[in-house]
Motif scaffolding. Structure first.
Motif, PDB file in Angstrom:
ATOM      1  N   GLY A   1      13.878  23.054  -3.721  1.00 58.72           N
ATOM      2  CA  GLY A   1      12.607  23.073  -3.283  1.00 58.72           C
ATOM      3  C   GLY A   1      12.315  21.662  -2.956  1.00 58.72           C
ATOM      4  N   ASP A   2      13.189  20.622  -3.319  1.00 60.14           N
ATOM      5  CA  ASP A   2      12.905  19.290  -2.804  1.00 60.14           C
ATOM      6  C   ASP A   2      13.118  19.075  -1.234  1.00 60.14           C
ATOM      7  OD1 ASP A   2      14.517  17.951  -5.699  1.00 60.14           O
ATOM      8  OD2 ASP A   2      12.370  18.521  -5.339  1.00 60.14           O
ATOM      9  N   SER A   3      13.611  20.041  -0.575  1.00 58.20           N
ATOM     10  CA  SER A   3      14.027  19.948   0.981  1.00 58.20           C
ATOM     11  C   SER A   3      12.598  19.712   1.515  1.00 58.20           C
ATOM     12  CB  SER A   3      14.559  21.236   1.464  1.00 58.20           C
ATOM     13  OG  SER A   3      15.857  21.258   1.082  1.00 58.20           O
ATOM     14  N   ALA A   4      12.376  18.594   2.093  1.00 56.18           N
ATOM     15  CA  ALA A   4      11.046  18.492   2.799  1.00 56.18           C
ATOM     16  C   ALA A   4      11.012  16.912   3.668  1.00 56.18           C
ATOM     17  CB  ALA A   4      10.063  18.226   1.856  1.00 56.18           C
ATOM     18  N   MET A   5       9.894  16.655   4.216  1.00 58.71           N
ATOM     19  CA  MET A   5       9.678  15.362   4.832  1.00 58.71           C
ATOM     20  C   MET A   5       9.059  14.493   3.671  1.00 58.71           C
ATOM     21  SD  MET A   5      10.699  14.183   7.988  1.00 58.71           S
ATOM     22  CE  MET A   5      10.089  12.873   9.080  1.00 58.71           C
ATOM     23  N   TYR A   6       9.772  13.258   3.582  1.00 59.82           N
ATOM     24  CA  TYR A   6       9.035  12.434   2.647  1.00 59.82           C
ATOM     25  C   TYR A   6       8.561  11.207   3.380  1.00 59.82           C
ATOM     26  CZ  TYR A   6      10.898  15.169  -1.078  1.00 59.82           C
ATOM     27  OH  TYR A   6      11.353  16.213  -1.947  1.00 59.82           O
ATOM     28  N   PHE A   7       7.448  10.796   3.101  1.00 59.73           N
ATOM     29  CA  PHE A   7       6.723   9.717   3.604  1.00 59.73           C
ATOM     30  C   PHE A   7       6.227   8.512   2.366  1.00 59.73           C
ATOM     31  CE2 PHE A   7       5.950  10.723   7.985  1.00 59.73           C
ATOM     32  CZ  PHE A   7       5.727  12.344   7.885  1.00 59.73           C
ATOM     33  N   CYS A   8       6.766   7.370   2.794  1.00 55.74           N
ATOM     34  CA  CYS A   8       6.388   6.245   2.028  1.00 55.74           C
ATOM     35  C   CYS A   8       5.084   5.578   2.891  1.00 55.74           C
ATOM     36  CB  CYS A   8       7.610   5.156   2.247  1.00 55.74           C
ATOM     37  SG  CYS A   8       7.189   3.570   1.256  1.00 55.74           S
ATOM     38  N   ALA A   9       4.205   5.351   1.881  1.00 59.65           N
ATOM     39  CA  ALA A   9       2.937   4.775   2.446  1.00 59.65           C
ATOM     40  C   ALA A   9       2.447   3.516   1.881  1.00 59.65           C
ATOM     41  CB  ALA A   9       2.037   5.673   2.678  1.00 59.65           C
ATOM     42  N   MET A  10       1.557   2.881   2.485  1.00 60.07           N
ATOM     43  CA  MET A  10       1.121   1.417   1.615  1.00 60.07           C
ATOM     44  C   MET A  10      -0.444   1.465   1.958  1.00 60.07           C
ATOM     45  SD  MET A  10       2.455  -2.516   1.909  1.00 60.07           S
ATOM     46  CE  MET A  10       2.081  -2.599   3.822  1.00 60.07           C
ATOM     47  N   SER A  11      -1.113   1.103   0.920  1.00 57.79           N
ATOM     48  CA  SER A  11      -2.520   0.878   1.290  1.00 57.79           C
ATOM     49  C   SER A  11      -2.968  -0.384   2.219  1.00 57.79           C
ATOM     50  CB  SER A  11      -3.165   0.698  -0.044  1.00 57.79           C
ATOM     51  OG  SER A  11      -2.822  -0.460  -0.821  1.00 57.79           O
ATOM     52  N   ALA A  12      -3.919  -0.223   2.747  1.00 57.65           N
ATOM     53  CA  ALA A  12      -4.244  -1.134   3.948  1.00 57.65           C
ATOM     54  C   ALA A  12      -5.814  -1.388   3.794  1.00 57.65           C
ATOM     55  CB  ALA A  12      -3.854  -0.851   5.173  1.00 57.65           C
ATOM     56  N   PRO A  13      -6.159  -2.520   3.706  1.00 57.71           N
ATOM     57  CA  PRO A  13      -7.864  -2.961   3.526  1.00 57.71           C
ATOM     58  C   PRO A  13      -8.232  -2.284   4.795  1.00 57.71           C
ATOM     59  CG  PRO A  13      -6.531  -4.865   3.458  1.00 57.71           C
ATOM     60  CD  PRO A  13      -5.485  -3.897   4.052  1.00 57.71           C
ATOM     61  N   LEU A  14      -9.406  -1.697   4.556  1.00 56.63           N
ATOM     62  CA  LEU A  14     -10.595  -1.219   5.413  1.00 56.63           C
ATOM     63  C   LEU A  14     -11.258  -2.266   6.131  1.00 56.63           C
ATOM     64  CD1 LEU A  14     -12.124   1.635   3.506  1.00 56.63           C
ATOM     65  CD2 LEU A  14     -10.287   1.913   5.227  1.00 56.63           C
ATOM     66  N   ILE A  15     -11.700  -2.375   7.403  1.00 52.90           N
ATOM     67  CA  ILE A  15     -12.378  -3.399   8.043  1.00 52.90           C
ATOM     68  C   ILE A  15     -13.943  -3.798   7.207  1.00 52.90           C
ATOM     69  CG2 ILE A  15     -13.568  -3.854  10.089  1.00 52.90           C
ATOM     70  CD1 ILE A  15     -11.625  -2.336  11.581  1.00 52.90           C
ATOM     71  N   SER A  16     -14.415  -2.755   6.738  1.00 52.50           N
ATOM     72  CA  SER A  16     -15.529  -2.914   5.945  1.00 52.50           C
ATOM     73  C   SER A  16     -15.543  -3.239   4.534  1.00 52.50           C
ATOM     74  CB  SER A  16     -16.500  -1.634   6.129  1.00 52.50           C
ATOM     75  OG  SER A  16     -15.780  -0.735   5.325  1.00 52.50           O
ATOM     76  N   ASN A  17     -14.345  -3.068   4.248  1.00 52.82           N
ATOM     77  CA  ASN A  17     -14.047  -3.449   2.755  1.00 52.82           C
ATOM     78  C   ASN A  17     -14.999  -2.477   1.775  1.00 52.82           C
ATOM     79  OD1 ASN A  17     -12.188  -5.442   2.734  1.00 52.82           O
ATOM     80  ND2 ASN A  17     -13.590  -7.111   3.151  1.00 52.82           N
ATOM     81  N   PHE A  18     -15.490  -1.485   2.229  1.00 58.55           N
ATOM     82  CA  PHE A  18     -16.082  -0.450   1.358  1.00 58.55           C
ATOM     83  C   PHE A  18     -15.615   0.709   1.345  1.00 58.55           C
ATOM     84  CE2 PHE A  18     -20.013  -2.448   0.674  1.00 58.55           C
ATOM     85  CZ  PHE A  18     -20.455  -3.275   1.893  1.00 58.55           C
ATOM     86  N   GLY A  19     -15.431   1.264   0.062  1.00 59.52           N
ATOM     87  CA  GLY A  19     -14.437   2.547   0.003  1.00 59.52           C
ATOM     88  C   GLY A  19     -13.114   2.075  -0.236  1.00 59.52           C
ATOM     89  N   ASN A  20     -12.027   2.885  -0.612  1.00 61.62           N
ATOM     90  CA  ASN A  20     -10.834   2.694  -1.128  1.00 61.62           C
ATOM     91  C   ASN A  20      -9.887   2.684   0.360  1.00 61.62           C
ATOM     92  OD1 ASN A  20     -10.672   2.838  -3.619  1.00 61.62           O
ATOM     93  ND2 ASN A  20     -10.752   5.202  -3.787  1.00 61.62           N
ATOM     94  N   GLU A  21      -8.939   1.862   0.117  1.00 60.71           N
ATOM     95  CA  GLU A  21      -7.978   1.455   1.257  1.00 60.71           C
ATOM     96  C   GLU A  21      -7.586   2.685   2.011  1.00 60.71           C
ATOM     97  OE1 GLU A  21      -7.162  -3.119  -0.068  1.00 60.71           O
ATOM     98  OE2 GLU A  21      -5.761  -1.571  -0.311  1.00 60.71           O
ATOM     99  N   LYS A  22      -7.279   2.440   3.335  1.00 62.81           N
ATOM    100  CA  LYS A  22      -6.545   3.595   3.846  1.00 62.81           C
ATOM    101  C   LYS A  22      -5.215   3.527   3.740  1.00 62.81           C
ATOM    102  CE  LYS A  22      -6.512   1.151   8.495  1.00 62.81           C
ATOM    103  NZ  LYS A  22      -7.410   0.012   8.140  1.00 62.81           N
ATOM    104  N   LEU A  23      -4.377   4.264   4.145  1.00 65.17           N
ATOM    105  CA  LEU A  23      -3.000   4.387   4.145  1.00 65.17           C
ATOM    106  C   LEU A  23      -2.193   4.163   5.394  1.00 65.17           C
ATOM    107  CD1 LEU A  23      -2.010   7.079   1.318  1.00 65.17           C
ATOM    108  CD2 LEU A  23      -2.376   4.770   1.095  1.00 65.17           C
ATOM    109  N   THR A  24      -1.105   3.454   5.354  1.00 64.16           N
ATOM    110  CA  THR A  24      -0.341   3.050   6.733  1.00 64.16           C
ATOM    111  C   THR A  24       1.025   3.697   6.050  1.00 64.16           C
ATOM    112  OG1 THR A  24      -1.518   1.167   7.158  1.00 64.16           O
ATOM    113  CG2 THR A  24       0.856   1.512   8.043  1.00 64.16           C
ATOM    114  N   PHE A  25       1.510   4.578   6.947  1.00 63.03           N
ATOM    115  CA  PHE A  25       2.548   5.571   6.917  1.00 63.03           C
ATOM    116  C   PHE A  25       3.872   5.082   7.447  1.00 63.03           C
ATOM    117  CE2 PHE A  25       1.284   9.133   4.160  1.00 63.03           C
ATOM    118  CZ  PHE A  25      -0.184   9.135   4.641  1.00 63.03           C
ATOM    119  N   GLY A  26       5.149   5.263   6.827  1.00 63.66           N
ATOM    120  CA  GLY A  26       6.373   5.118   7.526  1.00 63.66           C
ATOM    121  C   GLY A  26       6.543   6.301   8.527  1.00 63.66           C
ATOM    122  N   THR A  27       7.826   6.410   9.153  1.00 60.95           N
ATOM    123  CA  THR A  27       8.021   7.312   9.989  1.00 60.95           C
ATOM    124  C   THR A  27       8.765   8.879   9.347  1.00 60.95           C
ATOM    125  OG1 THR A  27      10.175   6.121  10.278  1.00 60.95           O
ATOM    126  CG2 THR A  27       8.236   6.116  12.033  1.00 60.95           C
ATOM    127  N   GLY A  28       9.079   8.458   7.953  1.00 61.78           N
ATOM    128  CA  GLY A  28       9.411   9.844   7.260  1.00 61.78           C
ATOM    129  C   GLY A  28      11.031   9.678   7.195  1.00 61.78           C
TER     130      GLY A  28
END
Lengths: 119, 115
Positions: free
Chosen positions: A85-112
């Protein structure tokens, strides 16, 4: 700008073996978060594990652990005792600041990395 | 526990038509994100909202617009659809409150096919 690199497009692993999925990142931020998500063939994104940049201990969640090496800017995912059941696509991601600094940070993903567990 | 709800799950449109995707975040989550994932690609950030105000904008085409309503649900409107818009569109939500690390909870995605 943040960048996530996953150099393994695909991996084949025998069932019950451990597997390490590589992830390196680049950022100029001092505070950031690193995430791993699993995407089965059905398409949904499933959160697996999180590591904060100031966390001194490597994160663990059940069979998942994150090998965080800050100086090397790597955040590899280790899956112990792999299952079919582990067979799948796996993505690494990092939080990146939003332009407005309001709200939680968005994620930037790797290609998997597409992981296939062989019976 | 309630999750992020997206509708429709599947949508087929012709070129130049318009499509609207809906997202209902987890209750009490104050931040909503839209991502686009093309075939074999990683998810790309489109736009986000915090407390119903746009908080960031990524690689969202001018043909697309989005908003968040008073009940916190969000809609992504796509006009003049092109073949390249065929993708899986994810909505995610998170909360700035509490002691969490801001984990994004993803919906199951809306798969748009443009013919």
């Amino acid at each position: 700008a943040q960048k996530i690199t996953q150099t393994q497009p695909g991996m084949f692993v025998q069932e019950k073996e451990a597997v390490t999925l590589d992830c390196t990142y680049d950022t100029s931020d001092q505070s950031y978060g690193l995430f791993w998500y699993k995407q089965p063939s059905s398409g949904e994104m499933i959160f697996l594990i999180y590591q904060g940049s100031y966390d001194e201990q490597n994160a663990t969640e059940g069979r998942y652990s994150l090998n965080f090496q800050k100086a090397r800017k790597s955040a590899n995912l280790v899956i112990s005792a792999s299952q079919l059941g582990d067979s799948a696509m796996y993505f690494c991601a990092m939080s990146a600041p939003l332009i407005s600094n309001f709200g939680n940070e968005k994620l930037t993903f790797g290609t998997g990395t597409r992981l296939t567990i062989i019976p | 526990a309630a999750g992020v709800i997206q509708s429709p799950r599947h949508l087929i449109k012709e070129k130049r038509e318009t499509a609207t995707l809906k997202c209902y975040p987890i209750p009490r989550h104050d931040t909503v994100y839209w991502y686009q994932q093309g075939p074999g690609q990683d998810p790309q950030f489109l736009i986000s909202f915090y407390e119903k105000m746009q908080s960031d904008k990524g690689s969202i085409p001018d043909r697309f617009s989005a908003q968040q309503f008073s009940d916190y649900h969000s809609e992504l409107n796509m006009s003049s659809l092109e073949l390249g818009d065929s993708a899986l569109y994810f909505c995610a939500s998170s909360s700035t409150r509490g002691q969490g690390f801001g984990e994004l909870f993803f919906g199951e995605g809306s798969r748009l096919t443009v013919l």
